[in-house]
Design an enzyme around this catalytic site. Sequence first.
Site, short mmCIF file in Angstrom:
data_model
loop_
_atom_site.label_atom_id
_atom_site.label_comp_id
_atom_site.label_asym_id
_atom_site.label_seq_id
_atom_site.Cartn_x
_atom_site.Cartn_y
_atom_site.Cartn_z
N HIS A 1 -1.22 4.10 3.57
CA HIS A 1 0.10 4.14 2.87
C HIS A 1 0.14 5.58 2.04
O HIS A 1 0.33 5.74 1.07
CB HIS A 1 0.32 3.24 1.90
CG HIS A 1 1.80 2.77 1.81
ND1 HIS A 1 2.40 1.34 1.25
CD2 HIS A 1 2.85 3.90 1.43
CE1 HIS A 1 3.74 1.60 1.30
NE2 HIS A 1 3.96 3.00 1.42
N ALA B 1 6.88 2.03 8.07
CA ALA B 1 7.98 1.57 6.89
C ALA B 1 7.49 0.78 5.76
O ALA B 1 7.33 1.23 4.55
CB ALA B 1 8.96 0.91 7.96
N ARG B 2 7.11 -0.55 6.04
CA ARG B 2 6.34 -1.50 5.17
C ARG B 2 5.58 -2.52 6.12
O ARG B 2 6.04 -2.72 7.18
CB ARG B 2 7.72 -2.26 4.36
CG ARG B 2 8.06 -1.63 3.27
CD ARG B 2 7.18 -1.36 2.21
NE ARG B 2 7.68 -0.75 0.92
CZ ARG B 2 7.77 0.58 0.73
NH1 ARG B 2 7.20 1.37 1.75
NH2 ARG B 2 8.18 1.00 -0.29
N GLU C 1 -1.15 -5.32 2.23
CA GLU C 1 -1.97 -4.22 1.95
C GLU C 1 -2.29 -4.28 0.40
O GLU C 1 -1.50 -4.85 -0.62
CB GLU C 1 -1.27 -2.70 2.01
CG GLU C 1 -0.22 -2.64 1.37
CD GLU C 1 0.56 -1.46 2.05
OE1 GLU C 1 0.76 -1.29 3.03
OE2 GLU C 1 0.89 -0.41 1.28
C1 GLV Z 1 6.82 4.63 0.02
O1 GLV Z 1 6.39 3.93 0.72
C2 GLV Z 1 8.12 4.56 -0.57
O2 GLV Z 1 8.88 3.55 -0.03
O3 GLV Z 1 8.33 5.81 -1.08
#
Ligand code: GLV
Length: 331
Positions: A286, A238-239, A268
Amino acid sequence: MNPRILLARAIFPEVLDRLAQHFDVTSNQCDESWTQLEFIERLQGHQGVFTTGGERIDAALLAACPDLKICANMAVGYNNFDLEAMTTAGVLATNAPEVLTETTADFGFALLMATARRMAQAEHFLRAGLWTRWRYDLFAGAEVHGSTLGILGMGRIGQGIAKRGALGFGMQVIYHNRSRLDVATELDCRARYVSKQQLLNTADHLVLVLPYSAASHHAIGAPELAQMKPSATLVNIARGGIVDDAALAAALRNKTIAAAGLDVFEGEPAVHPDLLLLPNVVLTPHIASATLPTRLAMANLAADNLVGFLTQGKALTPLNAEVMVKQQVLC
Ligand code: GLV
């Protein structure tokens, strides 16, 4: 005179060519990193900006860039945007949803598999020349098929992962989300709604797919990790910031949970140094949406939003549509 747009990062040359048919483009094909101040300086006199998810658009930037009308993110996540400040400033925000759903769900599942089945650890072992003979428990991992898959955040990507788990791997799927899905969607995903506590207690594999916000900051920290099974795996696509990475490193070291797969990190591209030292975590930079066709589709969608809005007042995937409506009334 054509509107002027700034590309904050290097992008596919064919997308750059497309944009150049409509705009005076300031590109960044050398992919320079800019400080926030340099970014603001470069934005002067530009009506649009193509962002990729890492560039902060906040009230200070908006005040310093009065010509700006649209920020088009080549990402589905938009926690780099202060949406409220953008709406107040009359600047349209767009993101790139849908086109990356299945690719990202594929990756979420791949990371789950790699984590549960200890693939990275086993590969490093082999490359290091340590494989001398078979052993009954060599890199024995956790079962995936038939196990319980937990999903926190059940948007489009979460639903894609649920279907892969239920239909492809015979998993029992449970989920928790801010709001419960309608019955038809739950049936389609073979997913059962549970409380967050039940999710933590029951999942053999827990995948995080919720958007980052102040409310989801450290949604998984030491107290939540303590509620998970010692045999469980945790996957974050996710994040960064949704997981407390320091607490996770401690939990992995102490075997509070068995393993983690992380594609996103707090701060990151920096990675918490403790995570780098642990064998039971798979780390990727990522890349969940990173296939060339999908990244191209994301870039084209961001470009469509810039072209649509700056030439006809209409974007395909607005995040603050009220700005678009206001601009159309003014035209
Ligand atoms: C990737 O992390 C996106 O949000 O597209």
